[in-house]
Write a protein that holds these residues in place. Structure first.
Motif, PDB file in Angstrom:
ATOM      1  N   LEU A  60       5.873  -6.363   5.619  1.00  0.00           N
ATOM      2  CA  LEU A  60       5.905  -5.460   6.777  1.00  0.00           C
ATOM      3  C   LEU A  60       7.116  -4.527   6.659  1.00  0.00           C
ATOM      4  CD1 LEU A  60       5.389  -8.452   9.149  1.00  0.00           C
ATOM      5  CD2 LEU A  60       3.692  -6.653   8.850  1.00  0.00           C
ATOM      6  N   HIS A  61       6.913  -3.237   6.762  1.00  0.00           N
ATOM      7  CA  HIS A  61       7.972  -2.264   6.504  1.00  0.00           C
ATOM      8  C   HIS A  61       8.325  -1.441   7.735  1.00  0.00           C
ATOM      9  CE1 HIS A  61       6.263  -2.199   2.119  1.00  0.00           C
ATOM     10  NE2 HIS A  61       6.969  -3.287   2.374  1.00  0.00           N
ATOM     11  N   PHE A  62       9.589  -1.007   7.779  1.00  0.00           N
ATOM     12  CA  PHE A  62      10.021  -0.080   8.827  1.00  0.00           C
ATOM     13  C   PHE A  62      11.231   0.683   8.307  1.00  0.00           C
ATOM     14  CE2 PHE A  62      13.798  -2.510  10.129  1.00  0.00           C
ATOM     15  CZ  PHE A  62      13.479  -3.793   9.698  1.00  0.00           C
ATOM     16  N   GLN A  63      11.559   1.778   8.954  1.00  0.00           N
ATOM     17  CA  GLN A  63      12.816   2.485   8.658  1.00  0.00           C
ATOM     18  C   GLN A  63      13.680   2.422   9.907  1.00  0.00           C
ATOM     19  OE1 GLN A  63      11.523   5.404   5.002  1.00  0.00           O
ATOM     20  NE2 GLN A  63      11.988   6.415   6.923  1.00  0.00           N
ATOM     21  N   LYS A  64      14.999   2.296   9.704  1.00  0.00           N
ATOM     22  CA  LYS A  64      15.901   2.026  10.826  1.00  0.00           C
ATOM     23  C   LYS A  64      16.339   3.304  11.531  1.00  0.00           C
ATOM     24  CE  LYS A  64      17.329  -1.501   7.708  1.00  0.00           C
ATOM     25  NZ  LYS A  64      18.286  -1.757   6.641  1.00  0.00           N
ATOM     26  N   LYS A  65      17.125   4.139  10.823  1.00  0.00           N
ATOM     27  CA  LYS A  65      17.615   5.375  11.452  1.00  0.00           C
ATOM     28  C   LYS A  65      16.548   6.453  11.495  1.00  0.00           C
ATOM     29  CE  LYS A  65      22.121   5.243   9.564  1.00  0.00           C
ATOM     30  NZ  LYS A  65      22.733   5.881   8.449  1.00  0.00           N
ATOM     31  N   PHE A  66      15.586   6.357  10.596  1.00  0.00           N
ATOM     32  CA  PHE A  66      14.557   7.384  10.480  1.00  0.00           C
ATOM     33  C   PHE A  66      13.171   6.753  10.648  1.00  0.00           C
ATOM     34  CE2 PHE A  66      18.159   8.587   7.783  1.00  0.00           C
ATOM     35  CZ  PHE A  66      18.496   9.812   8.332  1.00  0.00           C
ATOM     36  N   PRO A  67      12.890   6.185  11.834  1.00  0.00           N
ATOM     37  CA  PRO A  67      11.588   5.521  12.015  1.00  0.00           C
ATOM     38  C   PRO A  67      10.439   6.509  11.820  1.00  0.00           C
ATOM     39  CG  PRO A  67      12.708   5.782  14.128  1.00  0.00           C
ATOM     40  CD  PRO A  67      13.699   6.173  13.067  1.00  0.00           C
ATOM     41  N   GLN A  68       9.382   6.037  11.200  1.00  0.00           N
ATOM     42  CA  GLN A  68       8.232   6.909  10.918  1.00  0.00           C
ATOM     43  C   GLN A  68       7.053   6.570  11.823  1.00  0.00           C
ATOM     44  OE1 GLN A  68       8.084   5.533   6.749  1.00  0.00           O
ATOM     45  NE2 GLN A  68       8.100   7.673   6.142  1.00  0.00           N
ATOM     46  N   GLY A  69       6.459   7.593  12.456  1.00  0.00           N
ATOM     47  CA  GLY A  69       5.143   7.431  13.037  1.00  0.00           C
ATOM     48  C   GLY A  69       4.140   7.591  11.909  1.00  0.00           C
ATOM     49  N   LYS A  70       3.038   6.837  11.969  1.00  0.00           N
ATOM     50  CA  LYS A  70       2.070   6.870  10.861  1.00  0.00           C
ATOM     51  C   LYS A  70       0.643   6.931  11.395  1.00  0.00           C
ATOM     52  CE  LYS A  70       5.252   3.938   8.303  1.00  0.00           C
ATOM     53  NZ  LYS A  70       5.581   2.568   7.862  1.00  0.00           N
ATOM     54  N   LEU A  71      -0.148   7.793  10.790  1.00  0.00           N
ATOM     55  CA  LEU A  71      -1.578   7.878  11.107  1.00  0.00           C
ATOM     56  C   LEU A  71      -2.333   7.399   9.863  1.00  0.00           C
ATOM     57  CD1 LEU A  71      -3.827   8.786  13.073  1.00  0.00           C
ATOM     58  CD2 LEU A  71      -3.700  11.055  12.004  1.00  0.00           C
ATOM     59  N   ILE A  72      -2.947   6.218  10.003  1.00  0.00           N
ATOM     60  CA  ILE A  72      -3.488   5.488   8.839  1.00  0.00           C
ATOM     61  C   ILE A  72      -5.006   5.624   8.785  1.00  0.00           C
ATOM     62  CG2 ILE A  72      -3.393   3.253   7.646  1.00  0.00           C
ATOM     63  CD1 ILE A  72      -0.657   3.699   8.581  1.00  0.00           C
ATOM     64  N   TYR A  73      -5.538   5.723   7.576  1.00  0.00           N
ATOM     65  CA  TYR A  73      -6.987   5.897   7.397  1.00  0.00           C
ATOM     66  C   TYR A  73      -7.408   5.247   6.077  1.00  0.00           C
ATOM     67  CZ  TYR A  73     -11.432   8.573   7.090  1.00  0.00           C
ATOM     68  OH  TYR A  73     -12.738   8.964   7.016  1.00  0.00           O
ATOM     69  N   ALA A  74      -8.480   4.462   6.133  1.00  0.00           N
ATOM     70  CA  ALA A  74      -9.014   3.836   4.910  1.00  0.00           C
ATOM     71  C   ALA A  74     -10.100   4.744   4.337  1.00  0.00           C
ATOM     72  CB  ALA A  74      -9.585   2.459   5.227  1.00  0.00           C
ATOM     73  N   VAL A  75      -9.813   5.373   3.225  1.00  0.00           N
ATOM     74  CA  VAL A  75     -10.806   6.262   2.594  1.00  0.00           C
ATOM     75  C   VAL A  75     -11.891   5.431   1.924  1.00  0.00           C
ATOM     76  CG1 VAL A  75     -11.161   8.124   0.927  1.00  0.00           C
ATOM     77  CG2 VAL A  75      -9.037   8.000   2.208  1.00  0.00           C
ATOM     78  N   THR A  76     -11.481   4.359   1.251  1.00  0.00           N
ATOM     79  CA  THR A  76     -12.464   3.408   0.718  1.00  0.00           C
ATOM     80  C   THR A  76     -11.991   1.996   1.027  1.00  0.00           C
ATOM     81  OG1 THR A  76     -11.404   3.143  -1.441  1.00  0.00           O
ATOM     82  CG2 THR A  76     -13.009   4.941  -1.240  1.00  0.00           C
ATOM     83  N   GLY A  77     -12.962   1.079   1.140  1.00  0.00           N
ATOM     84  CA  GLY A  77     -12.648  -0.329   1.328  1.00  0.00           C
ATOM     85  C   GLY A  77     -12.284  -0.672   2.763  1.00  0.00           C
ATOM     86  N   GLU A  78     -11.689  -1.845   2.902  1.00  0.00           N
ATOM     87  CA  GLU A  78     -11.334  -2.353   4.234  1.00  0.00           C
ATOM     88  C   GLU A  78      -9.998  -3.078   4.161  1.00  0.00           C
ATOM     89  OE1 GLU A  78     -13.865  -5.461   5.858  1.00  0.00           O
ATOM     90  OE2 GLU A  78     -13.328  -4.850   7.897  1.00  0.00           O
ATOM     91  N   VAL A  79      -9.171  -2.820   5.173  1.00  0.00           N
ATOM     92  CA  VAL A  79      -7.889  -3.524   5.252  1.00  0.00           C
ATOM     93  C   VAL A  79      -7.709  -4.138   6.643  1.00  0.00           C
ATOM     94  CG1 VAL A  79      -6.729  -2.081   3.523  1.00  0.00           C
ATOM     95  CG2 VAL A  79      -6.571  -1.456   5.951  1.00  0.00           C
ATOM     96  N   PHE A  80      -6.920  -5.207   6.646  1.00  0.00           N
ATOM     97  CA  PHE A  80      -6.469  -5.836   7.892  1.00  0.00           C
ATOM     98  C   PHE A  80      -5.069  -5.296   8.124  1.00  0.00           C
ATOM     99  CE2 PHE A  80      -4.411  -9.390  10.167  1.00  0.00           C
ATOM    100  CZ  PHE A  80      -5.342  -9.645  11.159  1.00  0.00           C
ATOM    101  N   ASP A  81      -4.956  -4.446   9.131  1.00  0.00           N
ATOM    102  CA  ASP A  81      -3.712  -3.708   9.351  1.00  0.00           C
ATOM    103  C   ASP A  81      -2.945  -4.321  10.520  1.00  0.00           C
ATOM    104  OD1 ASP A  81      -1.883  -1.454  10.075  1.00  0.00           O
ATOM    105  OD2 ASP A  81      -3.014  -0.501   8.461  1.00  0.00           O
ATOM    106  N   VAL A  82      -1.650  -4.488  10.334  1.00  0.00           N
ATOM    107  CA  VAL A  82      -0.828  -5.173  11.354  1.00  0.00           C
ATOM    108  C   VAL A  82       0.361  -4.297  11.747  1.00  0.00           C
ATOM    109  CG1 VAL A  82       0.692  -7.150  11.751  1.00  0.00           C
ATOM    110  CG2 VAL A  82      -1.482  -7.472  10.573  1.00  0.00           C
ATOM    111  N   VAL A  83       0.593  -4.203  13.054  1.00  0.00           N
ATOM    112  CA  VAL A  83       1.796  -3.536  13.541  1.00  0.00           C
ATOM    113  C   VAL A  83       2.597  -4.521  14.400  1.00  0.00           C
ATOM    114  CG1 VAL A  83       0.876  -1.189  13.486  1.00  0.00           C
ATOM    115  CG2 VAL A  83       0.554  -2.529  15.514  1.00  0.00           C
TER     116      VAL A  83
END
Ligand SMILES: Cc1cn([C@H]2C[C@H](O)[C@@H](COP(=O)(O)OP(=O)(O)O[C@H]3O[C@@H](C)C(=O)[C@@H](O)[C@H]3O)O2)c(=O)[nH]c1=O
Length: 180
Positions: A60-83
């Motif tokens: 699980l990843h994050f940035q401290k001083k420079f937090p990123q907003g992310k818009l995620i999309y699966a082009v192929t396949g399937e993922v179990f995504d966790v926030v």
């Protein structure tokens, strides 16, 4: 477009309208007027693409001083995504939620700044693309181990996921957040 709010404020599952015909389908994956009306920012500064084989877990990843907003999309396949909510002032600090993102659903996940993020590849492989609101700052990156006992994330089919060396050595939640 359908939008489903999650238990973590600001985190949205977006289901854009899919236009199917005998050729295949068409879908808009970013349209600034529509997406900004949902509360997403207009400005994204980096687009990423990762390819993973089945059983790969990134995060699980994050940035401290420079937090990123992310818009995620699966082009192929399937993922179990966790926030994971790592906003200290949030009533859901330390809570997580999960989503299945797949090429079949054509769904997207909006993760505002302030969350740790990771995903497990469920299909034989998966191409994932995501837009980010801030640049990658390797020196600023933090990580939390995927199987942290406090978080106790219910990863599916996941006895021994394929991890990067960095992710295999990631600290526990409590340790990782000391640096925040
Ligand atoms: C994330 C990233 C990595 N890299 C480089 C660094 C490294 O040599 C190589 C692989 O990096 P990583 O192992 O960190 O890649 P990865 O494990 O896919 O990292 C990503 O994981 C998911 C869960 C996220 O949420 C992302 O924000 C990002 O942290 O790519 C960049 O050049 N720019 C980037 O934005």
């Amino acid at each position: 477009m359908n939008v489903i709010a999650s238990d973590l404020s600001g985190v949205l599952e977006i289901r854009p309208k899919v236009f199917s015909d005998e050729r295949g389908f068409f879908v808009e994956t970013w349209q600034s007027e529509h997406y900004c009306s949902l509360g997403l920012p207009e400005r994204f500064v980096q687009d990423n693409h990762s390819f993973s084989v089945k059983g790969t877990l990134r995060g699980l990843h994050f940035q401290k001083k420079f937090p990123q907003g992310k818009l995620i999309y699966a082009v192929t396949g399937e993922v179990f995504d966790v926030v994971v909510d790592i906003r200290r002032d949030s009533p859901t600090f330390g809570s997580w939620c999960s989503f299945r993102l797949s090429e079949k659903r054509c769904n997207q996940l909006w993760i505002p700044p302030g969350f740790a993020h990771g995903f497990l590849t469920l299909s034989p492989s998966a191409h994932i693309i995501y837009k980010c609101t801030d640049f990658y700052h390797p020196e600023d990156e933090g990580s939390i181990c995927w199987n942290d006992p406090t978080l106790s994330i219910s990863w599916p089919i996941c006895d021994s996921p394929l991890l990067s060396k960095k992710d295999a050595a990631a600290p526990r939640f409590s340790e990782a957040l000391k640096s925040l």
